[in-house]
Design a protein around this motif. Sequence first.
Motif, PDB file in Angstrom:
ATOM      1  N   UNK A  18      42.397  29.792  24.112  1.00  0.00           N
ATOM      2  CA  UNK A  18      43.533  30.427  24.782  1.00  0.00           C
ATOM      3  C   UNK A  18      43.032  31.675  25.492  1.00  0.00           C
ATOM      4  N   UNK A  19      43.332  31.798  26.783  1.00  0.00           N
ATOM      5  CA  UNK A  19      42.621  32.792  27.600  1.00  0.00           C
ATOM      6  C   UNK A  19      43.329  34.121  27.777  1.00  0.00           C
ATOM      7  N   UNK A  20      44.637  34.214  27.549  1.00  0.00           N
ATOM      8  CA  UNK A  20      45.393  35.333  28.123  1.00  0.00           C
ATOM      9  C   UNK A  20      45.861  36.402  27.150  1.00  0.00           C
ATOM     10  N   UNK A  21      45.347  36.422  25.905  1.00  0.00           N
ATOM     11  CA  UNK A  21      45.865  37.399  24.942  1.00  0.00           C
ATOM     12  C   UNK A  21      45.649  38.823  25.422  1.00  0.00           C
ATOM     13  N   UNK A  22      44.466  39.107  25.930  1.00  0.00           N
ATOM     14  CA  UNK A  22      44.189  40.431  26.511  1.00  0.00           C
ATOM     15  C   UNK A  22      43.678  40.256  27.938  1.00  0.00           C
ATOM     16  N   UNK A  23      44.328  39.406  28.667  1.00  0.00           N
ATOM     17  CA  UNK A  23      44.098  39.043  30.070  1.00  0.00           C
ATOM     18  C   UNK A  23      42.945  38.046  30.201  1.00  0.00           C
ATOM     19  N   UNK A  24      43.107  37.123  31.117  1.00  0.00           N
ATOM     20  CA  UNK A  24      42.087  36.101  31.357  1.00  0.00           C
ATOM     21  C   UNK A  24      40.811  36.702  31.930  1.00  0.00           C
ATOM     22  N   UNK A  25      40.945  37.753  32.749  1.00  0.00           N
ATOM     23  CA  UNK A  25      39.744  38.374  33.321  1.00  0.00           C
ATOM     24  C   UNK A  25      38.830  38.897  32.214  1.00  0.00           C
ATOM     25  N   UNK A  26      39.413  39.511  31.189  1.00  0.00           N
ATOM     26  CA  UNK A  26      38.597  39.998  30.080  1.00  0.00           C
ATOM     27  C   UNK A  26      38.047  38.826  29.268  1.00  0.00           C
ATOM     28  N   UNK A  27      38.854  37.818  29.062  1.00  0.00           N
ATOM     29  CA  UNK A  27      38.398  36.621  28.352  1.00  0.00           C
ATOM     30  C   UNK A  27      37.135  36.054  28.989  1.00  0.00           C
ATOM     31  N   UNK A  28      37.114  35.992  30.308  1.00  0.00           N
ATOM     32  CA  UNK A  28      35.990  35.374  31.002  1.00  0.00           C
ATOM     33  C   UNK A  28      34.690  36.150  30.794  1.00  0.00           C
ATOM     34  N   UNK A  31      33.714  37.235  28.021  1.00  0.00           N
ATOM     35  CA  UNK A  31      33.175  36.763  26.741  1.00  0.00           C
ATOM     36  C   UNK A  31      32.994  35.255  26.701  1.00  0.00           C
ATOM     37  N   UNK A  32      33.545  34.561  27.688  1.00  0.00           N
ATOM     38  CA  UNK A  32      33.412  33.108  27.756  1.00  0.00           C
ATOM     39  C   UNK A  32      32.079  32.799  28.430  1.00  0.00           C
ATOM     40  N   UNK A  33      31.015  33.081  27.687  1.00  0.00           N
ATOM     41  CA  UNK A  33      29.657  33.009  28.228  1.00  0.00           C
ATOM     42  C   UNK A  33      29.120  31.572  28.176  1.00  0.00           C
ATOM     43  N   UNK A  34      27.857  31.411  28.495  1.00  0.00           N
ATOM     44  CA  UNK A  34      27.298  30.068  28.563  1.00  0.00           C
ATOM     45  C   UNK A  34      27.466  29.320  27.238  1.00  0.00           C
ATOM     46  N   UNK A  92      34.587  29.566  37.202  1.00  0.00           N
ATOM     47  CA  UNK A  92      33.796  30.079  36.081  1.00  0.00           C
ATOM     48  C   UNK A  92      32.882  28.985  35.526  1.00  0.00           C
ATOM     49  N   UNK A  93      33.405  27.793  35.331  1.00  0.00           N
ATOM     50  CA  UNK A  93      32.566  26.694  34.861  1.00  0.00           C
ATOM     51  C   UNK A  93      31.427  26.426  35.836  1.00  0.00           C
ATOM     52  N   UNK A  94      31.740  26.400  37.109  1.00  0.00           N
ATOM     53  CA  UNK A  94      30.712  26.121  38.110  1.00  0.00           C
ATOM     54  C   UNK A  94      29.640  27.203  38.135  1.00  0.00           C
ATOM     55  N   UNK A  95      30.018  28.437  37.821  1.00  0.00           N
ATOM     56  CA  UNK A  95      29.027  29.522  37.822  1.00  0.00           C
ATOM     57  C   UNK A  95      27.960  29.318  36.759  1.00  0.00           C
ATOM     58  N   UNK A  96      28.281  28.526  35.725  1.00  0.00           N
ATOM     59  CA  UNK A  96      27.298  28.209  34.684  1.00  0.00           C
ATOM     60  C   UNK A  96      26.691  26.822  34.880  1.00  0.00           C
TER      61      UNK A  96
END
Length: 394
Positions: free
Chosen positions: A254-264, A266-269, A295-299
């Motif tokens: 779930x991405x949006x608890x403290x905003x999706x931008x912040x989630x991303x 930490x959503x590392x490789x 984001x997926x494509x960036x990895x």
Amino acid sequence: MKLEPIIVSLLDTDLYKFNMDQVIFHKHTDLCGQYFFKCRNKGIVFTKEMEDEINAQIDHLCTLTFKKEELDHLRSIRFIKDDYVEFLRLWRPIRDYVTVGRSGNGELTVEVNGPLFSAMQFEIFLLEIINEVYFRMNFDYEKLRRSAEERLDAKIKALNEKYTFKFAEFGCRRRLSREWQDVVVKRLATETDKCIGTSNVYLAMKYNLTPIGTYAHEYVQMYQGIDKIPLAFTNYYAMKDWYDEYQGDNGTALTDTVTTDLFLMDFNRSMVNNYTGVRHDSGDPYEWGEKMIKHYESYGVDPKTKLLLFSDSLDFDRAQALYEHFRDRARVSFGIGTYCSNDTEEDALNIVIKLQYVNGRPVAKLSDTPGKAMCRDEQYLEYLRRSVEFRLSR
């Protein structure tokens, strides 16, 4: 007006309650939580009779324990572990943890306060009780039921003739009634090929369906109450513990608890590879989907191998439009709740019970929709926002 028992099984809740509780049972039994109820509709009045009935229903809830066949069903879910099921054999809801009242203008007040592994289980049960009491005692229930039947007939016809997406029924928390959700799930599962499962564990067991769910906002929020974890890194520690527990077997984040931008951030490789997908619950779903694909494509990960699960206030038309937009670029599915379980001639209640304190410390959800933020401590909410903005700006 005294009602029949609304909760008759402790499985009559969303799967993610067990998923989250298992992590807490294994890693964070020292946490205590406080939850508070809020009705987002304006001008909703609960009478003294409704308050009394809600309290009576909670009294009944707290007499229930898990039956052998219910525990066996939980064991059959591949990522639910035996030691946690044995704990549930001993567990029951504790009445002293729940307080219900009303303000002077008829606003319902509900507080749950206790060890987090136990307090968190009340949320869905209480919402089911509150919603059913309100609609049965405030309206002609049979008339509502007839309007719901007419709308369900039309939905099933459209699912068979018009819509092409697949979805899970997510209707526990705002359902018209227990018996109506039962009808909805049975008919969706048997009269269409579009419903892939339900979040309701009891109905999944009853109709041999797949129980669907991973975790909710409260799971990430609880890490804000742990002293050693910086506020802007709660997603990282939440996802790490989740992966440690489930090893990728139960992996929709779930991405949006403290905003999706912040989630991303930490959503590392490692997280991208280990999680099967992500769930949307606030903000513009098209912008969110594009952001996740990028984001997926960036990895170097093909988004077609990952799930985009949409679950924010959906009806079938919105779901179909999202499906058409993303279906050739990712795996797409939907969790649809109130539109399935409480679509009648009367407006549904928008009710929530949110985690607000952990070990006495305030916690909050920021989300991608500002109006969805809920926190009883405005000073803390502003501090959390600043913490998030500071990390995003680095």
